[in-house]
Scaffold this motif. Structure first.
Motif, PDB file in Angstrom:
ATOM      1  N   VAL A  78     -11.046  -7.351  10.411  1.00  0.00           N
ATOM      2  CA  VAL A  78     -11.594  -5.999  10.404  1.00  0.00           C
ATOM      3  C   VAL A  78     -12.611  -5.886  11.535  1.00  0.00           C
ATOM      4  O   VAL A  78     -12.590  -4.945  12.322  1.00  0.00           O
ATOM      5  CB  VAL A  78     -12.240  -5.663   9.040  1.00  0.00           C
ATOM      6  CG1 VAL A  78     -12.903  -4.290   9.067  1.00  0.00           C
ATOM      7  CG2 VAL A  78     -11.215  -5.776   7.914  1.00  0.00           C
ATOM      8  N   SER A  79     -13.522  -6.866  11.610  1.00  0.00           N
ATOM      9  CA  SER A  79     -14.511  -6.894  12.695  1.00  0.00           C
ATOM     10  C   SER A  79     -15.016  -8.319  12.885  1.00  0.00           C
ATOM     11  O   SER A  79     -14.941  -9.150  11.979  1.00  0.00           O
ATOM     12  CB  SER A  79     -15.695  -5.967  12.390  1.00  0.00           C
ATOM     13  OG  SER A  79     -16.454  -6.469  11.311  1.00  0.00           O
ATOM     14  N   LYS A 101      -9.822  -8.823   5.952  1.00  0.00           N
ATOM     15  CA  LYS A 101      -9.101  -8.282   4.802  1.00  0.00           C
ATOM     16  C   LYS A 101      -7.993  -9.249   4.422  1.00  0.00           C
ATOM     17  O   LYS A 101      -7.180  -9.640   5.270  1.00  0.00           O
ATOM     18  CB  LYS A 101      -8.506  -6.913   5.148  1.00  0.00           C
ATOM     19  CG  LYS A 101      -7.732  -6.280   4.023  1.00  0.00           C
ATOM     20  CD  LYS A 101      -7.199  -4.929   4.457  1.00  0.00           C
ATOM     21  CE  LYS A 101      -6.367  -4.290   3.365  1.00  0.00           C
ATOM     22  NZ  LYS A 101      -5.834  -2.994   3.815  1.00  0.00           N
ATOM     23  N   HIS A 102      -7.962  -9.632   3.137  1.00  0.00           N
ATOM     24  CA  HIS A 102      -6.899 -10.520   2.666  1.00  0.00           C
ATOM     25  C   HIS A 102      -5.621  -9.703   2.515  1.00  0.00           C
ATOM     26  O   HIS A 102      -5.619  -8.645   1.876  1.00  0.00           O
ATOM     27  CB  HIS A 102      -7.282 -11.183   1.345  1.00  0.00           C
ATOM     28  CG  HIS A 102      -6.397 -12.337   1.023  1.00  0.00           C
ATOM     29  ND1 HIS A 102      -5.211 -12.178   0.347  1.00  0.00           N
ATOM     30  CD2 HIS A 102      -6.512 -13.655   1.323  1.00  0.00           C
ATOM     31  CE1 HIS A 102      -4.629 -13.364   0.224  1.00  0.00           C
ATOM     32  NE2 HIS A 102      -5.395 -14.276   0.810  1.00  0.00           N
ATOM     33  N   ARG A 103      -4.558 -10.159   3.126  1.00  0.00           N
ATOM     34  CA  ARG A 103      -3.314  -9.383   3.159  1.00  0.00           C
ATOM     35  C   ARG A 103      -2.680  -9.217   1.773  1.00  0.00           C
ATOM     36  O   ARG A 103      -2.057  -8.180   1.503  1.00  0.00           O
ATOM     37  CB  ARG A 103      -2.319 -10.023   4.127  1.00  0.00           C
ATOM     38  CG  ARG A 103      -2.784  -9.964   5.577  1.00  0.00           C
ATOM     39  CD  ARG A 103      -1.720 -10.529   6.521  1.00  0.00           C
ATOM     40  NE  ARG A 103      -2.232 -10.734   7.859  1.00  0.00           N
ATOM     41  CZ  ARG A 103      -2.344  -9.783   8.782  1.00  0.00           C
ATOM     42  NH1 ARG A 103      -1.996  -8.558   8.503  1.00  0.00           N
ATOM     43  NH2 ARG A 103      -2.809 -10.072   9.985  1.00  0.00           N
ATOM     44  N   LYS A 110     -16.885  -9.880   3.708  1.00  0.00           N
ATOM     45  CA  LYS A 110     -17.911  -9.684   4.734  1.00  0.00           C
ATOM     46  C   LYS A 110     -18.842 -10.884   4.676  1.00  0.00           C
ATOM     47  O   LYS A 110     -19.224 -11.316   3.593  1.00  0.00           O
ATOM     48  CB  LYS A 110     -18.724  -8.422   4.473  1.00  0.00           C
ATOM     49  CG  LYS A 110     -17.933  -7.148   4.527  1.00  0.00           C
ATOM     50  CD  LYS A 110     -18.817  -5.959   4.241  1.00  0.00           C
ATOM     51  CE  LYS A 110     -17.992  -4.688   4.202  1.00  0.00           C
ATOM     52  NZ  LYS A 110     -18.822  -3.518   3.956  1.00  0.00           N
ATOM     53  N   SER A 111     -19.219 -11.386   5.852  1.00  0.00           N
ATOM     54  CA  SER A 111     -20.058 -12.578   5.862  1.00  0.00           C
ATOM     55  C   SER A 111     -20.853 -12.713   7.144  1.00  0.00           C
ATOM     56  O   SER A 111     -20.357 -12.367   8.219  1.00  0.00           O
ATOM     57  CB  SER A 111     -19.168 -13.819   5.714  1.00  0.00           C
ATOM     58  OG  SER A 111     -19.944 -14.996   5.763  1.00  0.00           O
ATOM     59  N   GLU A 138     -13.357 -15.249  -3.184  1.00  0.00           N
ATOM     60  CA  GLU A 138     -13.242 -14.047  -4.016  1.00  0.00           C
ATOM     61  C   GLU A 138     -12.188 -13.091  -3.450  1.00  0.00           C
ATOM     62  O   GLU A 138     -11.346 -12.568  -4.179  1.00  0.00           O
ATOM     63  CB  GLU A 138     -14.601 -13.343  -4.109  1.00  0.00           C
ATOM     64  CG  GLU A 138     -14.567 -11.964  -4.709  1.00  0.00           C
ATOM     65  CD  GLU A 138     -14.228 -11.925  -6.202  1.00  0.00           C
ATOM     66  OE1 GLU A 138     -13.737 -10.885  -6.660  1.00  0.00           O
ATOM     67  OE2 GLU A 138     -14.454 -12.937  -6.891  1.00  0.00           O
ATOM     68  N   ALA A 139     -12.224 -12.870  -2.159  1.00  0.00           N
ATOM     69  CA  ALA A 139     -11.259 -11.964  -1.534  1.00  0.00           C
ATOM     70  C   ALA A 139      -9.832 -12.515  -1.605  1.00  0.00           C
ATOM     71  O   ALA A 139      -8.878 -11.755  -1.726  1.00  0.00           O
ATOM     72  CB  ALA A 139     -11.654 -11.703  -0.081  1.00  0.00           C
TER      73      ALA A 139
END
Length: 141
Positions: A78-79, A101-103, A110-111, A138-139
């Protein structure tokens, strides 16, 4: 800053700028592969944990190529933002932040991000990345 430190930072600035711009596509991966020594040691804080198996330690350029392929299968960038570089001798630390983003799950991780590089003759010979592993797991679901 010494000339070696300046040169190392300049190489990595270019690599990270292209990585961000390419959104981790094949050209972005290719750019990183060009910066690595054949015998690079590549490590990640998650160390191959379930859900982020791609983070298993790498001991060669070929293994890092696998890391990037597996990252791209499961995650979409994402970034990726660089905030600063800190250099001392043959080491350069990148401090930044990222979002992926996990597909499969659609969840976004975010980290804050810290990457520690050691370079020799203009090539990365050692890399260790630090990030919020709990957010990644988690994601990943």
């Amino acid at each position: 800053m010494t000339e070696e430190e300046s040169n190392n930072v300049a190489l990595l600035e270019k690599g990270y700028a292209f990585w961000h711009q390419s959104k981790a596509d094949c050209e972005g991966v290719s750019c990183w592969m060009d910066l690595l020594s054949e015998d690079v040691q590549w490590r990640s804080l998650a160390a191959g944990a379930a859900g982020v198996e791609f983070t298993l330690a790498c001991r060669s350029k070929d293994e890092v190529q696998r890391y990037f392929q597996d990252l791209g299968k499961d995650w979409e960038m994402v970034s990726y933002n660089v905030h600063e570089f800190i250099a001392q001798g043959d080491r350069v630390v990148m401090l930044g932040s990222c979002e992926w983003k996990h597909r499969s799950t659609g969840k976004i991780m975010k980290s804050p991000k810290a990457d520690v590089h050691r370079l020799r003759d203009g090539k990365v010979v050692d890399f260790m990345e630090f990030y919020d592993t709990a957010a990644a797991l988690e994601a990943a679901g």
